[in-house]
Each structure stands twice: as structure tokens, then as C-alpha cells.
Design a protein around this motif. Structure first.
Motif, short mmCIF file in Angstrom:
data_model
loop_
_atom_site.label_atom_id
_atom_site.label_comp_id
_atom_site.label_asym_id
_atom_site.label_seq_id
_atom_site.Cartn_x
_atom_site.Cartn_y
_atom_site.Cartn_z
N LYS A 156 -3.71 -1.69 -2.26
CA LYS A 156 -4.49 -2.92 -2.23
C LYS A 156 -5.66 -2.80 -1.26
N THR B 155 -0.82 -1.50 -8.96
CA THR B 155 -1.74 -1.04 -7.93
C THR B 155 -1.00 -0.22 -6.89
N ASN C 121 0.83 -1.19 0.00
CA ASN C 121 0.00 0.00 0.00
C ASN C 121 0.87 1.26 0.00
#
Length: 264
Positions: A209, A206, A159
């Protein structure tokens, strides 16, 4: 790139050299869902359609942008070559994607008259995370910026925990830090990948997450400014159903906005 609304996939949003920050282990969903719509009023929404292979086909947005209630619209469509994104098309321009060693390396952005106005260079680490985006403008922006650089830092769960934004007028000048953003309080639920992309949409990459509870913007002197805070509800599969967005530490009060999520 953040100067051009037509290339924004979503708003909120490098060598990953910072010390990783630990957060709760994500709960991976059993059911995989694709986002259909994110709506916060009858006239304000973001909508997504996908190809049969799950790749994003079209993104459209409608929002009330003026005090008189006028509605603005824009959309993006995506073209692929063997699952690699090669072109992102908007009404007033497009971006072309180029790859190196199987990963996106360069993005060229053109206006509607096929004039090149910016080129971006991506750095991707061994974890397949975007860690740096450098964008060079062929014609300097109205504020005379000739190049920008964004650095991305992640925790152990993948993240984003910090994003730093730099700029300079000339290529021979040193980069100057303009501001940074700190991402905190991640849950262990599923984030919508298409919502939290970079300013360019990059399939397979990404930034988050999971879902952050707070984003703090810090100026170049290290002074905290705007705070974006979020409260979520989830469905039984761990996907966001609603997100309430609070904006704090601003000169004038801002009414919280609630976004509702629906999935295909």
C-alpha cells in the motif's frame, strides 16, 4: 512464472504466519489517481490505460535491452467478466483465470499455439491478501525445475515485508529455498498498485500500500546480497512523482536510475 517476461506486470516483485511488523500508519489520499506512465528515459517506459470502471485495460512496456541500443517492446491486454479478470493476452501467449468462492484460485498459462505450459495455484487469507503462489510446469524449465512456490508475508499495515522463493525438480521432492527478499522502510504515501503486483496481475490484491525504501535479497544460506534502495518525491496528494533506484552490494557499480510518474 517469473521466467516469462510476457506475464510480468512490473519488475522489481503461504500462510502469513510471521509476526506482523508495525510501520507508520498510511496517509490515505483524498484524491484517487490512476497511473498513466512510468518513464526513465526517452526509450524506456511503462504505460497503462484503464476502462471506464477503473479496471486495467492495457499495459505496454518499452525498454533498451542491449548494449547496442536495440529497443524491446511488449504489451498485455486484459479481459473481464463482470469485473472479474478472466484473460490476460500477450503477443506470444495468454493466461486464463479461474475463481473459487469469489476469489482467483487457479491461473493457466498457454503459449501462442494454445499449448498449456504452466498452472498456478493461489492461496488467499482472510484479509484478502495473497499468501502463496505455487506454479507447476507441464514441461520442466531449462533448469529442470518442475514446480515453484512463492510465500508472501505482510505487516499490520498490509505491506509486504518478506517474500520467499522455493523450487523443486519433481513433485515428490521437497521444496528448496532459493532466495528471499526483505522489504523495509515504508513511507506513508501511496504506492501504485499496478506497479507492485505479483508476476501475474490480480485486480483487487495489493502487495504494497506504501513505498519501501529498501529491498534486500538474501540467498538460501541467509547471506545478504543485492540491495535495491529507493528515494522518492511526491505530489501534494501523496502520490509518487519520482523514484530514484540505487543498486548496491554488487560486483560492478550500477548507475542509479530515476523514474518519473504521470497520472491520468
Amino acid at each position: 512464472m517469473k521466467y516469462f517476461l510476457w506475464i510480468l506486470i512490473a519488475g522489481i516483485t503461504m500462510v502469513a504466519c510471521s509476526k506482523p511488523i508495525d510501520t507508520p500508519t498510511p496517509n490515505l489520499p483524498v484524491v484517487v489517481k490512476k497511473i498513466k506512465e512510468i518513464r526513465n528515459s526517452p526509450n524506456d517506459f511503462r504505460a497503462y490505460t484503464f476502462n471506464a470502471d477503473g479496471s486495467l485495460q492495457q499495459y505496454s512496456s518499452q525498454f533498451t535491452s542491449r548494449t547496442d541500443g536495440a529497443v524491446s517492446q511488449y504489451s498485455l491486454s486484459f479481459q473481464y467478466d463482470q469485473k472479474r479478470l478472466v484473460k490476460m493476452q500477450a503477443a506470444n501467449g495468454y493466461s486464463l483465470y479461474f475463481y473459487k468462492d469469489g476469489k482467483p484460485h487457479t491461473i493457466q498459462s498457454y503459449n501462442q499455439n494454445n499449448g498449456l505450459f504452466a498452472t498456478s495455484f493461489l492461496t488467499i487469507n482472510t484479509k484478502n491478501q495473497i499468501t502463496e503462489v505455487v506454479e507447476q510446469f507441464k514441461i520442466p524449465m531449462s533448469n529442470d525445475l518442475g514446480e515453484t512456490k512463492t510465500l508472501f508475508f505482510y505487516n499490520l499495515q498490509g505491506n509486504l515485508v518478506r517474500r520467499e522463493y522455493y523450487a523443486r525438480q519433481n513433485l515428490n521432492d521437497p521444496f528448496e529455498l532459493y532466495y528471499s527478499q526483505l522489504y523495509e522502510g515504508y513511507d506513508n504515501k501511496v504506492a501504485v498498485a499496478e506497479e507492485v503486483s505479483t508476476d501475474y496481475f490480480l485486480p483487487g490484491f495489493t502487495l504494497m500500500k506504501n513505498n519501501p525504501a529498501k529491498i534486500t535479497t538474501v540467498d538460501k544460506m541467509g547471506v545478504p546480497g543485492r540491495i535495491d534502495r529507493f528515494e522518492y518525491t511526491y505530489d501534494s496528494d501523496g502520490y509518487v512523482l519520482t523514484k530514484k533506484h540505487f543498486v548496491e552490494n554488487m560486483p560492478n557499480p550500477i548507475i542509479p536510475i530515476t523514474f518519473s510518474y504521470t497520472y491520468w
